[in-house]
Design an enzyme around this catalytic site. Structure first.
Site, PDB file in Angstrom:
ATOM      1  CE  LYS A 176      41.793  -2.972 -20.881  1.00 37.53           C
ATOM      2  NZ  LYS A 176      40.414  -3.511 -21.028  1.00 37.53           N
ATOM      3  CB  SER A 229      43.147 -14.935 -17.081  1.00 41.93           C
ATOM      4  OG  SER A 229      43.854 -14.096 -17.965  1.00 41.93           O
ATOM      5  CB  THR A 232      45.876 -11.036 -18.280  1.00 42.08           C
ATOM      6  OG1 THR A 232      45.170 -11.640 -19.358  1.00 42.08           O
ATOM      7  CG2 THR A 232      45.919  -9.539 -18.498  1.00 42.08           C
ATOM      8  CD  GLU A 251      41.336 -10.653  -5.291  1.00 41.18           C
ATOM      9  OE1 GLU A 251      40.892 -11.799  -5.496  1.00 41.18           O
ATOM     10  OE2 GLU A 251      41.595 -10.217  -4.161  1.00 41.18           O
ATOM     11  CB  CYS A 286      37.389 -15.866  -9.555  1.00 36.15           C
ATOM     12  SG  CYS A 286      36.629 -14.778  -8.331  1.00 36.15           S
ATOM     13  CD  GLU A 387      39.446 -19.653 -13.795  1.00 38.70           C
ATOM     14  OE1 GLU A 387      40.257 -19.065 -14.536  1.00 38.70           O
ATOM     15  OE2 GLU A 387      38.856 -19.090 -12.853  1.00 38.70           O
TER      16      GLU A 387
HETATM   17  P1  NAD Z   1      41.566 -11.434 -18.809  1.00 37.64           P
HETATM   18  O1  NAD Z   1      42.806 -11.652 -18.027  1.00 37.64           O
HETATM   19  O2  NAD Z   1      41.500 -11.940 -20.182  1.00 37.64           O
HETATM   20  O3  NAD Z   1      41.207  -9.877 -18.884  1.00 37.64           O
HETATM   21  C1  NAD Z   1      41.067  -9.078 -17.743  1.00 37.64           C
HETATM   22  C2  NAD Z   1      41.386  -7.640 -18.087  1.00 37.64           C
HETATM   23  O4  NAD Z   1      42.771  -7.544 -18.443  1.00 37.64           O
HETATM   24  C3  NAD Z   1      40.595  -7.094 -19.277  1.00 37.64           C
HETATM   25  O5  NAD Z   1      40.211  -5.760 -18.994  1.00 37.64           O
HETATM   26  C4  NAD Z   1      41.624  -7.127 -20.407  1.00 37.64           C
HETATM   27  O6  NAD Z   1      41.397  -6.171 -21.397  1.00 37.64           O
HETATM   28  C5  NAD Z   1      42.904  -6.823 -19.655  1.00 37.64           C
HETATM   29  N1  NAD Z   1      44.113  -7.257 -20.370  1.00 37.64           N
HETATM   30  C6  NAD Z   1      44.227  -8.227 -21.310  1.00 37.64           C
HETATM   31  N2  NAD Z   1      45.503  -8.314 -21.741  1.00 37.64           N
HETATM   32  C7  NAD Z   1      46.209  -7.394 -21.053  1.00 37.64           C
HETATM   33  C8  NAD Z   1      47.586  -7.018 -21.031  1.00 37.64           C
HETATM   34  N3  NAD Z   1      48.494  -7.601 -21.818  1.00 37.64           N
HETATM   35  N4  NAD Z   1      47.962  -6.040 -20.172  1.00 37.64           N
HETATM   36  C9  NAD Z   1      47.081  -5.458 -19.344  1.00 37.64           C
HETATM   37  N5  NAD Z   1      45.762  -5.754 -19.337  1.00 37.64           N
HETATM   38  C10 NAD Z   1      45.331  -6.721 -20.170  1.00 37.64           C
HETATM   39  O7  NAD Z   1      40.406 -12.057 -17.900  1.00 37.64           O
HETATM   40  P2  NAD Z   1      38.863 -12.239 -18.302  1.00 37.64           P
HETATM   41  O8  NAD Z   1      38.783 -13.321 -19.307  1.00 37.64           O
HETATM   42  O9  NAD Z   1      38.259 -10.910 -18.564  1.00 37.64           O
HETATM   43  O10 NAD Z   1      38.289 -12.737 -16.899  1.00 37.64           O
HETATM   44  C11 NAD Z   1      38.264 -14.077 -16.512  1.00 37.64           C
HETATM   45  C12 NAD Z   1      39.349 -14.367 -15.488  1.00 37.64           C
HETATM   46  O11 NAD Z   1      39.246 -13.460 -14.391  1.00 37.64           O
HETATM   47  C13 NAD Z   1      39.200 -15.747 -14.893  1.00 37.64           C
HETATM   48  O12 NAD Z   1      40.445 -16.369 -14.782  1.00 37.64           O
HETATM   49  C14 NAD Z   1      38.613 -15.458 -13.524  1.00 37.64           C
HETATM   50  O13 NAD Z   1      38.829 -16.472 -12.576  1.00 37.64           O
HETATM   51  C15 NAD Z   1      39.289 -14.173 -13.161  1.00 37.64           C
HETATM   52  N6  NAD Z   1      38.552 -13.444 -12.117  1.00 37.64           N
HETATM   53  C16 NAD Z   1      39.093 -13.365 -10.858  1.00 37.64           C
HETATM   54  C17 NAD Z   1      38.398 -12.724  -9.833  1.00 37.64           C
HETATM   55  C18 NAD Z   1      38.947 -12.636  -8.428  1.00 37.64           C
HETATM   56  O14 NAD Z   1      38.458 -11.818  -7.659  1.00 37.64           O
HETATM   57  N7  NAD Z   1      39.917 -13.449  -8.042  1.00 37.64           N
HETATM   58  C19 NAD Z   1      37.168 -12.146 -10.113  1.00 37.64           C
HETATM   59  C20 NAD Z   1      36.652 -12.246 -11.402  1.00 37.64           C
HETATM   60  C21 NAD Z   1      37.357 -12.889 -12.404  1.00 37.64           C
END
Ligand code: NAD
Length: 483
Positions: A176, A229, A232, A251, A286, A387
């Site tokens: 996705k 995040s 989510t 992650e 992240c 964060e």
């Molecule tokens: P997000 O959680 O808003 O979205 C991530 C994904 O989840 C998107 O594809 C989104 O469409 C999907 N999503 C949203 N709501 C959902 C639901 N109810 N059910 C299933 N899927 C859903 O995160 P973001 O804003 O895209 O990314 C930023 C976050 O990601 C930050 O917190 C960052 O630290 C983290 N991050 C972590 C790593 C790691 O490896 N630890 C790497 C990159 C980013």
């Protein structure tokens, strides 16, 4: 027609629009111009992808590891061939600056090759459980259809790397893509269509609800890898738990501490603090060391040096190779970062540099914020404990090692941490005391492929970029031969 046109999803070997007929328009965050569209997928699109994946997976699992590795090597080569095109699109769609973003092409292709080479690690154990007359051993078997949900900060790299472990382990996969910056997923879809048998790799674009939520709730998708995040992640766990038992790895975010001791070299610390904050993607990483915790004896010196470098960063067009920072990814995220800047002012943080939106004609449109350093931050401030996922360093002064370790650990996150000292005793005491999945001693920023990446506490579950990721896309079966 927009600059990058309409990009399609890959479902069952076909490049398709959503069955619902809706589209997501994607804007260049540097200009707010619409640059392309991706399908707004639906639950029915996820179900179509599942059906195609389930039909194709048994034949895929029957292939040898050498055959499966061959497909991954082909994809790695195809990514490199279209690397320049991917880069132009990705920089335009994310706002990440192009010079360092070139590394995403190298990493995408390297991760595919890395897992391609690890096939023989999908192995079991023999266990002398009952004396010489019997044989007990384990097999590692694929889940069948797996799914991975990817965030916006490095969409292409995360999507490409997310294919590797599940596919190598004999699964089919549904990826996705994120709803902001969804366009490069369309290029990956084209490449995968050319290379893989239909149904083995599927890419579905769309919003979290319905697409991500349908993946979480699909009764037959038992293995999900999520990057994004904490909020989510909790939603995914809740949705999945209403349906059935799933193996979900996570992650997530971080509020990572860089602890600088009195004996550290301020010059080296400054470079590492800037590199570790990942300004090339406006801090949207992240692992960024967003809490710069400096011993009081060198605090003023280090903060001054860091602020001088941060204020000199060249903000500009992500496509210009001399730009050192672009805009943040999207409007909602921009508003969120501005709310942190407002709270920093209200809560009494000292603005050492930045803290506002940049001035000038070039920044009138787009999601631009200044690279920022706050000083005198305390752990009760929002910029001290939450964060931000933006280009903001929070500097914190300390005097006693046990107190700074306690502050570093006083957040719910636990992704990365760093300690800077030449005293081995202090370095190891601190490294062992930090409640994080990774610690750099005299380093920041770098990932070392083959070593586990992942978080403690609210930063996640499971480990990636290592053998554990590959094995986590298999389930163990114990077999007992009674002779
Ligand atoms: P997000 O959680 O808003 O979205 C991530 C994904 O989840 C998107 O594809 C989104 O469409 C999907 N999503 C949203 N709501 C959902 C639901 N109810 N059910 C299933 N899927 C859903 O995160 P973001 O804003 O895209 O990314 C930023 C976050 O990601 C930050 O917190 C960052 O630290 C983290 N991050 C972590 C790593 C790691 O490896 N630890 C790497 C990159 C980013």
């Amino acid at each position: 027609m927009t600059q990058f046109g309409d990009r399609l999803m890959l479902i069952g070997g076909e490049l398709v629009a959503s069955e619902g007929g809706e589209w997501i328009t994607s804007v260049n965050p540097a200009t707010e111009q619409v640059i392309g569209r991706a399908p707004a997928g639906t639950a029915a699109d996820v179900d179509r992808a599942y059906d195609a994946a389930a039909a194709a997976q048994p034949e895929w699992a029957a292939k040898s590891i050498w055959q499966r590795a061959g497909y991954l090597h082909k994809l790695a080569a195809a990514i490199r061939e279209r690397g320049e095109e991917i880069l132009q699109l990705e920089a335009s769609d994310t706002g990440n600056t192009i010079k360092l973003l070139a590394g995403d092409i190298v990493i995408s292709s390297a991760m595919l090759q890395y897992y391609a080479g690890l096939g023989t690690e999908i192995k079991g154990d023999t266990v002398p459980a009952s004396g010489g007359q019997n044989i007990h051993f384990t097999l590692r078997e694929p889940y069948g259809v797996t799914a991975r949900i990817v965030p916006f900060n490095h969409p292409f790299m995360f999507e490409a790397a997310a294919i590797a472990a599940p596919i190598m382990a004999g699964n089919a996969v549904i990826i996705k893509t994120p709803e902001t910056s969804p366009l490069s997923g369309g290029i990956l879809a084209e490449l995968c269509q050319e290379i893989f048998p239909p149904g083995i790799v599927n890419l579905v674009s769309g919003y979290g609800i319905p697409v991500g939520d349908r993946i979480a709730r699909h009764p037959k998708i038992r293995r999900i890898g999520f990057t994004g995040s904490v909020g989510t992640a909790l939603a995914i766990q809740r949705s999945a738990a209403e349906i059935c038992i799933k193996h979900i790895t996570l992650e997530l975010g971080g509020k990572n501490a860089m602890i600088v001791c009195a004996d550290a070299d301020p010059d080296a610390v400054t470079k590492a603090a800037i590199g570790g904050m990942n300004f090339a993607w406006a801090g949207q990483s992240c692992g960024s060391v967003s809490r710069l915790m400096v011993h009081e004896s060198i605090y003023d010196d280090v903060v001054e040096r860091v602020a001088a470098k941060v204020s000199a960063l060249k903000l500009g067009d992500p496509l210009d190779p001399t730009s050192e920072m672009g805009p943040v990814n999207n409007k909602a995220h921009y508003d969120r970062i501005l709310s942190f800047m407002a709270s920093a002012k209200q809560e009494g943080a000292k603005t050492v540099t930045g803290g506002d939106v940049p001035k000038g004609e070039q920044f009138e449109r787009g999601f631009w914020v200044e690279p920022t350093v706050y000083g005198d931050v305390t752990m009760d401030m929002r910029v001290g404990k939450e964060e931000i996922f933006g280009p903001v360093i929070s500097a914190i002064k300390w005097s006693k090692l046990d107190e700074v370790i306690a502050m570093a650990n006083a957040v719910d996150y636990g992704l990365t941490g760093a300690v800077w000292t030449n005293d081995l005793q202090v370095a190891m005491t601190t490294a062992r005391a930090l409640e994080t999945g990774l610690v750099w001693i005299n380093g920041t920023q770098a990932h070392y492929v083959g070593t586990p990446f992942g978080g403690w506490k609210d930063s996640g579950l499971g480990r990636e970029e290592c053998v554990e990721e590959l094995v986590s896309y298999t389930q163990s079966k114990a077999i007992h031969i009674l002779l």
